[in-house]
Motif scaffolding. Structure first.
Motif, PDB file in Angstrom:
ATOM      1  N   GLY A  77       0.835  -1.212   0.000  1.00  0.00           N
ATOM      2  CA  GLY A  77       0.000   0.000   0.000  1.00  0.00           C
ATOM      3  C   GLY A  77       0.863   1.252   0.000  1.00  0.00           C
ATOM      4  O   GLY A  77       2.011   1.246   0.454  1.00  0.00           O
ATOM      5  N   ALA A 113      -8.239 -14.456   1.667  1.00  0.00           N
ATOM      6  CA  ALA A 113      -7.793 -13.066   1.545  1.00  0.00           C
ATOM      7  C   ALA A 113      -6.286 -12.909   1.427  1.00  0.00           C
ATOM      8  O   ALA A 113      -5.800 -11.965   0.818  1.00  0.00           O
ATOM      9  CB  ALA A 113      -8.298 -12.267   2.737  1.00  0.00           C
ATOM     10  N   LEU A 135      -2.283  -4.986 -11.187  1.00  0.00           N
ATOM     11  CA  LEU A 135      -1.469  -3.817 -10.870  1.00  0.00           C
ATOM     12  C   LEU A 135      -0.014  -4.221 -10.744  1.00  0.00           C
ATOM     13  O   LEU A 135       0.291  -5.408 -10.628  1.00  0.00           O
ATOM     14  CB  LEU A 135      -1.958  -3.097  -9.592  1.00  0.00           C
ATOM     15  N   GLY A 145      -5.858  -7.175   0.513  1.00  0.00           N
ATOM     16  CA  GLY A 145      -5.361  -5.800   0.415  1.00  0.00           C
ATOM     17  C   GLY A 145      -5.956  -5.091  -0.788  1.00  0.00           C
ATOM     18  O   GLY A 145      -6.334  -3.918  -0.718  1.00  0.00           O
ATOM     19  N   GLY A 203      -9.450  -1.664   6.065  1.00  0.00           N
ATOM     20  CA  GLY A 203      -9.330  -2.424   7.311  1.00  0.00           C
ATOM     21  C   GLY A 203      -9.860  -1.708   8.539  1.00  0.00           C
ATOM     22  O   GLY A 203      -9.553  -2.100   9.662  1.00  0.00           O
ATOM     23  N   ILE A 207     -12.219  -7.306   8.968  1.00  0.00           N
ATOM     24  CA  ILE A 207     -11.103  -7.956   8.255  1.00  0.00           C
ATOM     25  C   ILE A 207     -11.675  -8.897   7.204  1.00  0.00           C
ATOM     26  O   ILE A 207     -12.482  -9.791   7.523  1.00  0.00           O
ATOM     27  CB  ILE A 207     -10.182  -8.682   9.248  1.00  0.00           C
ATOM     28  N   HIS A 415      -5.123   4.885  -4.424  1.00  0.00           N
ATOM     29  CA  HIS A 415      -4.222   4.397  -3.368  1.00  0.00           C
ATOM     30  C   HIS A 415      -4.856   4.403  -1.988  1.00  0.00           C
ATOM     31  O   HIS A 415      -4.335   3.777  -1.062  1.00  0.00           O
ATOM     32  CB  HIS A 415      -2.927   5.220  -3.337  1.00  0.00           C
TER      33      HIS A 415
HETATM   34  C1  LIG Z   1       5.012  -1.103  -7.600  1.00  0.00           C
HETATM   35  C2  LIG Z   1       3.622  -0.768  -7.103  1.00  0.00           C
HETATM   36  C3  LIG Z   1       2.608  -0.551  -8.038  1.00  0.00           C
HETATM   37  C4  LIG Z   1       1.314  -0.242  -7.600  1.00  0.00           C
HETATM   38  N1  LIG Z   1       0.342  -0.031  -8.539  1.00  0.00           N
HETATM   39  C5  LIG Z   1      -0.906   0.251  -8.130  1.00  0.00           C
HETATM   40  C6  LIG Z   1      -1.952   0.494  -9.092  1.00  0.00           C
HETATM   41  O1  LIG Z   1      -1.731   0.505 -10.299  1.00  0.00           O
HETATM   42  N2  LIG Z   1      -3.186   0.711  -8.622  1.00  0.00           N
HETATM   43  C7  LIG Z   1      -3.475   0.722  -7.275  1.00  0.00           C
HETATM   44  O2  LIG Z   1      -4.638   0.920  -6.903  1.00  0.00           O
HETATM   45  N3  LIG Z   1      -2.511   0.529  -6.357  1.00  0.00           N
HETATM   46  C8  LIG Z   1      -1.245   0.293  -6.739  1.00  0.00           C
HETATM   47  N4  LIG Z   1      -0.269   0.092  -5.799  1.00  0.00           N
HETATM   48  C9  LIG Z   1      -0.603   0.155  -4.365  1.00  0.00           C
HETATM   49  C10 LIG Z   1      -0.875  -1.224  -3.698  1.00  0.00           C
HETATM   50  O3  LIG Z   1      -0.251  -2.261  -4.412  1.00  0.00           O
HETATM   51  C11 LIG Z   1      -2.386  -1.482  -3.585  1.00  0.00           C
HETATM   52  O4  LIG Z   1      -2.959  -0.541  -2.716  1.00  0.00           O
HETATM   53  C12 LIG Z   1      -2.731  -2.903  -3.087  1.00  0.00           C
HETATM   54  O5  LIG Z   1      -4.110  -3.123  -3.290  1.00  0.00           O
HETATM   55  C13 LIG Z   1      -2.397  -3.137  -1.617  1.00  0.00           C
HETATM   56  O6  LIG Z   1      -2.483  -4.525  -1.318  1.00  0.00           O
HETATM   57  P1  LIG Z   1      -1.634  -5.172  -0.126  1.00  0.00           P
HETATM   58  O7  LIG Z   1      -2.043  -6.588   0.021  1.00  0.00           O
HETATM   59  O8  LIG Z   1      -0.205  -4.901  -0.286  1.00  0.00           O
HETATM   60  O9  LIG Z   1      -2.225  -4.348   1.121  1.00  0.00           O
HETATM   61  P2  LIG Z   1      -1.483  -3.684   2.377  1.00  0.00           P
HETATM   62  O10 LIG Z   1      -0.544  -2.619   1.922  1.00  0.00           O
HETATM   63  O11 LIG Z   1      -0.947  -4.722   3.270  1.00  0.00           O
HETATM   64  O12 LIG Z   1      -2.735  -3.005   3.072  1.00  0.00           O
HETATM   65  C14 LIG Z   1      -3.476  -1.980   2.437  1.00  0.00           C
HETATM   66  C15 LIG Z   1      -4.659  -1.579   3.349  1.00  0.00           C
HETATM   67  O13 LIG Z   1      -5.606  -2.651   3.426  1.00  0.00           O
HETATM   68  C16 LIG Z   1      -5.722  -3.136   4.765  1.00  0.00           C
HETATM   69  N5  LIG Z   1      -5.826  -4.602   4.638  1.00  0.00           N
HETATM   70  C17 LIG Z   1      -4.944  -5.463   4.075  1.00  0.00           C
HETATM   71  N6  LIG Z   1      -5.458  -6.712   4.050  1.00  0.00           N
HETATM   72  C18 LIG Z   1      -6.695  -6.635   4.634  1.00  0.00           C
HETATM   73  C19 LIG Z   1      -7.742  -7.580   4.888  1.00  0.00           C
HETATM   74  N7  LIG Z   1      -7.631  -8.865   4.554  1.00  0.00           N
HETATM   75  N8  LIG Z   1      -8.870  -7.131   5.480  1.00  0.00           N
HETATM   76  C20 LIG Z   1      -9.006  -5.827   5.844  1.00  0.00           C
HETATM   77  N9  LIG Z   1      -8.058  -4.902   5.617  1.00  0.00           N
HETATM   78  C21 LIG Z   1      -6.928  -5.301   5.009  1.00  0.00           C
HETATM   79  C22 LIG Z   1      -4.500  -2.621   5.504  1.00  0.00           C
HETATM   80  O14 LIG Z   1      -4.764  -2.437   6.875  1.00  0.00           O
HETATM   81  C23 LIG Z   1      -4.264  -1.294   4.788  1.00  0.00           C
HETATM   82  O15 LIG Z   1      -5.110  -0.312   5.311  1.00  0.00           O
HETATM   83  C24 LIG Z   1       1.038  -0.166  -6.211  1.00  0.00           C
HETATM   84  C25 LIG Z   1       2.062  -0.373  -5.278  1.00  0.00           C
HETATM   85  C26 LIG Z   1       3.351  -0.665  -5.707  1.00  0.00           C
HETATM   86  C27 LIG Z   1       4.416  -0.891  -4.680  1.00  0.00           C
END
Ligand SMILES: Cc1cc2nc3c(=O)[nH]c(=O)nc-3n(C[C@H](O)[C@H](O)[C@H](O)COP(=O)(O)OP(=O)(O)OC[C@H]3O[C@@H](n4cnc5c(N)ncnc54)[C@H](O)[C@@H]3O)c2cc1C
Length: 458
Positions: A77, A113, A135, A145, A203, A207, A415
């Motif tokens: 994120g 999840a 993405l 996420g 979140g 969850i 984001h």
């Molecule tokens: C190289 C790169 C490219 C990216 N490109 C994009 C893009 O094109 N479009 C885009 O929208 N984003 C993009 N992102 C941002 C990111 O990848 C997204 O926001 C992604 O959806 C986050 O998923 P995650 O599992 O890493 O979540 P995390 O970063 O771990 O968490 C994100 C949020 O969700 C919550 N969360 C996580 N899992 C759960 C669950 N099971 N239940 C409840 N809450 C939860 C966390 O508390 C936090 O608030 C990019 C990031 C990077 C590093």
């Protein structure tokens, strides 16, 4: 939150098993922050439930002790949402993984999840389907996420954002109640759509433990082109024409010269002989896309809408276009600020000019560039001011978000809000809307244990 957590941790160990509760030196440093790298605190404990029941139990116990919990997915994120606040426990979904079912008739996938997005995409592909959520962080981010941030990405113009690709959801609430809403139907008008409440809630309301995702037929091919244009008005005209004439349009990404001239040079990828003011990537998906795309581009060239066009002749060439667009080299610029905003498509050109002027009026040496998923009204802005202080970085946010508000746009296109945009939420949402959000939060999480300090201004 209780200061001495020894009793609570013992209770969690008894309920979940020793391997599901990490403390002290067993807590990895990566749990400190999401990809924004703004997290400052390690969690006091990391809970790693491997079943839905265990997630519910962890929450029930933490709720009884008023212990705050930050859900952590793949930690990719960009808004600080998964970074712990002081005293938080992290609840990692990394062990709640796996694809439970692919239903070919319903064209759905039921998935846990914690499953990485790329694993789910590959499973869909092996079964002859497309999971259209996509993405750049696909290898690390998790389905939970993606749903919690309502992720966007590069196929939104054709397949919608994440919430458009979800039919069913299962959520564990703060008190341990599990809402199992694993619906596979397209139509279901039976009262409030609770599923949508949790998608994009980062979140703070529950969850996410499992989801039913929509699958599409796997496209038989795709065609990609990089185009040179002279003005933003031409970009908008080209978009309208592409949406009318290219049935399989699956990406429409624009880059201002300030952006692609830097990223192409840094990646050593030569593009046009003469740099245009705007470059656009068009991608279409489906069978035999090359000929229709070529005919479309010929028409656009004849009408003077585009000045040049490069059609990818190989996967290597296609990747090169996307490497320039993804612009990972931007992260090497000093004190880089990446902003993600959304405005009506017709306003984005004037908005970029206003931002550029306002930022350079304040920071004469600023590097400012614009790019993004323009077909989805989503613009990214990269700003770099060498030697910028913490206060300068906030001022950059303020300058841009004030102009977003003047255009009635959104300070976060994809984001999310997390902590980084929390104090600016009022630029895009009215006080009455924030009040309703607070009432929903209080109703579902009366003790405020779920991801406190995120999304809602304090
Ligand atoms: C190289 C790169 C490219 C990216 N490109 C994009 C893009 O094109 N479009 C885009 O929208 N984003 C993009 N992102 C941002 C990111 O990848 C997204 O926001 C992604 O959806 C986050 O998923 P995650 O599992 O890493 O979540 P995390 O970063 O771990 O968490 C994100 C949020 O969700 C919550 N969360 C996580 N899992 C759960 C669950 N099971 N239940 C409840 N809450 C939860 C966390 O508390 C936090 O608030 C990019 C990031 C990077 C590093």
């Amino acid at each position: 939150m209780s200061a001495d957590t020894t009793g609570l941790i013992d209770e969690l160990r008894r309920a979940l098993g020793d391997d599901a509760v990490l403390t002290g030196g067993d807590i990895g440093d990566r749990t400190r922050s999401d990809a924004s790298q703004t997290g400052r605190h390690l969690p006091k404990a990391v809970l790693r439930p491997a079943t839905v029941d265990a997630v519910a139990t962890a929450l029930r116990v933490c709720n009884a002790h008023r212990q705050s919990v930050v859900p952590q997915g793949g930690l990719t994120g960009l808004a600080g949402g998964a970074s712990p606040q002081a005293g938080d426990f992290a609840l990692s979904l990394e062990r709640l993984t796996g694809i439970e079912e692919i239903d070919e008739a319903a064209q759905t996938m039921t998935v846990k999840a914690g499953t990485p997005l790329e694993v789910a995409q590959k499973a869909a592909e092996a079964a002859g389907f497309l999971l259209a959520i996509d993405l750049g962080a696909r290898g690390s981010c998790q389905i939970g996420g993606n749903l919690s941030t309502n992720a966007g990405g590069i196929r939104v113009i054709r397949h919608g954002v994440t919430r458009d690709n979800v039919l069913g959801l299962e959520v564990a609430l703060a008190d341990g109640t599990v809402l199992t809403m694993l619906n596979k139907m397209v139509k279901n008008n039976t009262g409030y759509d609770l599923r949508q409440l949790f998608i994009g809630a980062e979140g703070t309301l529950g969850i996410i433990t499992r989801a039913v995702l929509r699958l599409k037929p796997l496209p038989e091919g795709r065609a990609t082109a990089l185009l040179a244009l002279a003005s933003y008005d031409d970009v908008v005209r080209l978009l309208k024409r592409a949406q009318r004439e290219l049935g399989g349009l699956s990406a429409f990404e624009a880059m201002w010269r300030s952006y692609f001239s830097v990223t192409a040079k840094a990646e050593n990828i030569p593009l046009f002989a003469e740099e245009p003011d705007f470059a656009v990537i068009i991608e279409t998906e489906g069978a035999d896309q090359a000929a229709p795309l070529e005919a479309f581009l010929e028409g656009a060239l004849t009408d003077g809408l585009i000045n040049d066009a490069l059609i990818a002749q190989s996967e290597k060439e296609r990747r090169a276009f996307w490497i320039v667009r993804e612009g990972l080299v931007m992260d090497r610029l000093p004190s880089i600020v990446n902003l993600d905003v959304s405005l009506a498509i017709g306003d984005l050109g004037r908005f970029a000019e206003a931002c550029d002027a306002a930022l350079k009026a304040r920071f004469a040496e600023a590097y400012v560039s614009f790019y993004g998923h323009i077909g989805d009204s989503n613009m990214h802005i990269a700003v770099s001011v060498a030697g910028a202080s913490e206060a300068d970085l906030h001022e950059i946010d303020e300058i841009v978000y004030r102009i977003v508000a003047q255009y009635h746009g959104s300070i976060s296109a994809e984001h999310g809000i997390g902590t980084l945009k929390r104090d600016y939420l009022g630029y895009s949402r009215k006080p009455e809307e924030l009040d309703v959000m607070r009432r929903i939060k209080t109703a579902l999480d009366p003790n405020g244990i779920l991801n406190p300090g995120k999304v809602l201004p304090v």
